[in-house]
Motif scaffolding. Structure first.
Motif, PDB file in Angstrom:
ATOM      1  N   ALA A   1       0.783  -1.304   0.063  1.00 54.44           N
ATOM      2  CA  ALA A   1       0.005  -0.114  -0.144  1.00 54.44           C
ATOM      3  C   ALA A   1       0.958   1.176   0.105  1.00 54.44           C
ATOM      4  CB  ALA A   1      -0.909   0.030   1.206  1.00 54.44           C
ATOM      5  N   GLU A   2       2.030   1.400   0.820  1.00 54.34           N
ATOM      6  CA  GLU A   2       2.651   2.365   0.866  1.00 54.34           C
ATOM      7  C   GLU A   2       3.435   2.697  -0.363  1.00 54.34           C
ATOM      8  OE1 GLU A   2       4.324   5.639   2.526  1.00 54.34           O
ATOM      9  OE2 GLU A   2       3.028   4.309   3.535  1.00 54.34           O
ATOM     10  N   ARG A   3       3.770   1.986  -0.962  1.00 52.23           N
ATOM     11  CA  ARG A   3       4.555   1.969  -2.530  1.00 52.23           C
ATOM     12  C   ARG A   3       3.484   2.165  -3.489  1.00 52.23           C
ATOM     13  NH1 ARG A   3       9.940   0.213  -2.022  1.00 52.23           N
ATOM     14  NH2 ARG A   3      10.302   0.628  -4.325  1.00 52.23           N
ATOM     15  N   VAL A   4       2.276   1.891  -3.421  1.00 52.48           N
ATOM     16  CA  VAL A   4       1.265   2.274  -4.229  1.00 52.48           C
ATOM     17  C   VAL A   4       0.967   3.554  -4.203  1.00 52.48           C
ATOM     18  CG1 VAL A   4      -1.265   1.720  -5.127  1.00 52.48           C
ATOM     19  CG2 VAL A   4       0.504  -0.232  -4.794  1.00 52.48           C
ATOM     20  N   LEU A   5       0.720   3.868  -3.008  1.00 53.83           N
ATOM     21  CA  LEU A   5       0.159   5.459  -2.546  1.00 53.83           C
ATOM     22  C   LEU A   5       1.170   6.477  -3.091  1.00 53.83           C
ATOM     23  CD1 LEU A   5      -1.950   4.746   0.517  1.00 53.83           C
ATOM     24  CD2 LEU A   5      -2.817   5.415  -1.769  1.00 53.83           C
ATOM     25  N   ALA A   6       2.541   6.109  -3.000  1.00 55.20           N
ATOM     26  CA  ALA A   6       3.772   6.845  -3.476  1.00 55.20           C
ATOM     27  C   ALA A   6       3.401   7.382  -4.855  1.00 55.20           C
ATOM     28  CB  ALA A   6       5.003   6.294  -3.034  1.00 55.20           C
ATOM     29  N   GLN A   7       2.719   6.474  -5.573  1.00 55.66           N
ATOM     30  CA  GLN A   7       2.565   6.523  -7.106  1.00 55.66           C
ATOM     31  C   GLN A   7       1.525   7.389  -7.343  1.00 55.66           C
ATOM     32  OE1 GLN A   7       4.645   5.582  -9.513  1.00 55.66           O
ATOM     33  NE2 GLN A   7       6.053   4.778  -7.946  1.00 55.66           N
ATOM     34  N   THR A   8       0.579   7.201  -6.317  1.00 52.82           N
ATOM     35  CA  THR A   8      -1.206   7.507  -6.866  1.00 52.82           C
ATOM     36  C   THR A   8      -1.376   8.883  -5.984  1.00 52.82           C
ATOM     37  OG1 THR A   8      -2.227   6.276  -4.854  1.00 52.82           O
ATOM     38  CG2 THR A   8      -1.693   5.267  -7.083  1.00 52.82           C
ATOM     39  N   GLY A   9      -0.724   8.937  -4.974  1.00 50.06           N
ATOM     40  CA  GLY A   9      -1.016  10.001  -4.222  1.00 50.06           C
ATOM     41  C   GLY A   9      -1.602   9.565  -2.635  1.00 50.06           C
ATOM     42  N   TYR A  10      -1.228  10.296  -1.432  1.00 56.65           N
ATOM     43  CA  TYR A  10      -1.765   9.776  -0.304  1.00 56.65           C
ATOM     44  C   TYR A  10      -3.055  10.036  -0.174  1.00 56.65           C
ATOM     45  CZ  TYR A  10       2.852   8.182   0.473  1.00 56.65           C
ATOM     46  OH  TYR A  10       4.110   7.496   0.340  1.00 56.65           O
ATOM     47  N   VAL A  11      -3.738   9.288   0.411  1.00 57.26           N
ATOM     48  CA  VAL A  11      -5.516   9.523   0.805  1.00 57.26           C
ATOM     49  C   VAL A  11      -5.604   8.834   2.111  1.00 57.26           C
ATOM     50  CG1 VAL A  11      -6.325   9.204  -1.635  1.00 57.26           C
ATOM     51  CG2 VAL A  11      -6.023   7.079  -0.135  1.00 57.26           C
ATOM     52  N   ASP A  12      -6.762   8.926   2.725  1.00 62.73           N
ATOM     53  CA  ASP A  12      -6.848   8.239   4.089  1.00 62.73           C
ATOM     54  C   ASP A  12      -6.699   6.768   4.148  1.00 62.73           C
ATOM     55  OD1 ASP A  12      -8.327   7.597   6.445  1.00 62.73           O
ATOM     56  OD2 ASP A  12     -10.360   7.889   5.756  1.00 62.73           O
ATOM     57  N   GLN A  13      -5.815   6.526   5.021  1.00 59.75           N
ATOM     58  CA  GLN A  13      -5.388   5.118   5.028  1.00 59.75           C
ATOM     59  C   GLN A  13      -5.678   4.466   6.445  1.00 59.75           C
ATOM     60  OE1 GLN A  13      -1.258   4.494   3.491  1.00 59.75           O
ATOM     61  NE2 GLN A  13      -0.955   2.362   4.438  1.00 59.75           N
ATOM     62  N   ARG A  14      -6.121   3.126   6.298  1.00 57.90           N
ATOM     63  CA  ARG A  14      -6.586   2.702   7.679  1.00 57.90           C
ATOM     64  C   ARG A  14      -5.992   1.141   7.669  1.00 57.90           C
ATOM     65  NH1 ARG A  14     -12.600   5.007   8.385  1.00 57.90           N
ATOM     66  NH2 ARG A  14     -12.130   7.190   8.015  1.00 57.90           N
ATOM     67  N   SER A  15      -5.703   0.609   8.946  1.00 60.48           N
ATOM     68  CA  SER A  15      -5.399  -0.896   8.975  1.00 60.48           C
ATOM     69  C   SER A  15      -6.678  -1.532   9.505  1.00 60.48           C
ATOM     70  CB  SER A  15      -4.158  -0.962   9.871  1.00 60.48           C
ATOM     71  OG  SER A  15      -3.832  -2.396   9.970  1.00 60.48           O
ATOM     72  N   ASP A  16      -6.704  -2.921   8.839  1.00 59.13           N
ATOM     73  CA  ASP A  16      -7.975  -3.741   9.360  1.00 59.13           C
ATOM     74  C   ASP A  16      -7.350  -5.038   9.322  1.00 59.13           C
ATOM     75  OD1 ASP A  16     -10.379  -5.066  10.066  1.00 59.13           O
ATOM     76  OD2 ASP A  16     -11.513  -3.400   9.150  1.00 59.13           O
ATOM     77  N   ALA A  17      -7.224  -5.508  10.633  1.00 63.31           N
ATOM     78  CA  ALA A  17      -6.536  -6.994  10.912  1.00 63.31           C
ATOM     79  C   ALA A  17      -7.556  -7.991  10.457  1.00 63.31           C
ATOM     80  CB  ALA A  17      -6.499  -7.213  12.405  1.00 63.31           C
ATOM     81  N   ARG A  18      -8.883  -7.564  10.042  1.00 61.44           N
ATOM     82  CA  ARG A  18      -9.815  -8.753   9.712  1.00 61.44           C
ATOM     83  C   ARG A  18      -9.415  -8.896   8.313  1.00 61.44           C
ATOM     84  NH1 ARG A  18     -15.416  -5.638  10.474  1.00 61.44           N
ATOM     85  NH2 ARG A  18     -14.235  -3.837   9.696  1.00 61.44           N
ATOM     86  N   ILE A  19      -8.784  -8.231   7.503  1.00 62.38           N
ATOM     87  CA  ILE A  19      -8.537  -8.549   6.215  1.00 62.38           C
ATOM     88  C   ILE A  19      -7.217  -9.922   6.090  1.00 62.38           C
ATOM     89  CG2 ILE A  19      -7.580  -7.793   3.821  1.00 62.38           C
ATOM     90  CD1 ILE A  19      -8.742  -4.889   4.884  1.00 62.38           C
TER      91      ILE A  19
END
Length: 160
Positions: A65-83
């Protein structure tokens, strides 16, 4: 506002699990880093940008996610252990909790992601064809569609 686009991004290739290391702690391999960068470029080039990203608690998913968002621009990011290790039912719950955004991206794992993509697009969770590391499935919902099996159209699929 309600969900209209769901982007499923499987984490990129990770290093093998080391003795004594928990699976959640595996980091991206150099190949995985390149795959995640390529996934970010694809999303940016196609204007397929999320308003919110919800990421598995696994290190390889967070790093993807971090590497992808570095390319697309940062947005609201949350972690969810259920995934982590989620099946489609658990993923439905994660998505339902984020229904206040129109474009949501989940970053996580198989087999849950490929089963969810199949379930949303065909109504059959076993109707999947695979989702390689760093693979992206983009699912579109009609304005009146509920979050239920068969309610989405698979509008794009990309893999490195």
């Amino acid at each position: 506002m309600s969900l209209r686009r769901l982007i499923l991004l499987r984490h990129a290739h990770a290093e093998p699990q080391q003795p004594g290391q928990h699976d959640r702690e595996r980091s991206l391999s150099p190949t995985g880093e390149a795959e995640a960068d390529a996934a970010g470029r694809w999303l940016a080039e196609h204007g397929t940008l999320p308003q919110r990203v919800v990421v598995s608690s696994a290190e390889r998913a967070r790093a993807t996610a971090e590497r992808v968002l570095a390319q697309t621009g940062y947005v609201d990011q949350r972690s969810d252990a259920r995934i982590y290790e989620a099946d489609p039912v658990e993923l439905f719950e994660v998505i339902a909790d984020q229904a206040d955004v129109e474009t949501l991206m989940l970053v996580g794992h198989n087999p849950g992601f490929e089963s969810l993509a199949a379930l949303l697009s065909t109504g059959q969770s076993g109707d999947h064809r695979g989702m390689p590391p760093a693979g992206i499935a983009v699912l579109e919902f009609a304005d009146t569609a509920a979050l239920e099996p068969g309610a989405a159209t698979l509008s794009a699929f990309w893999a490195p």
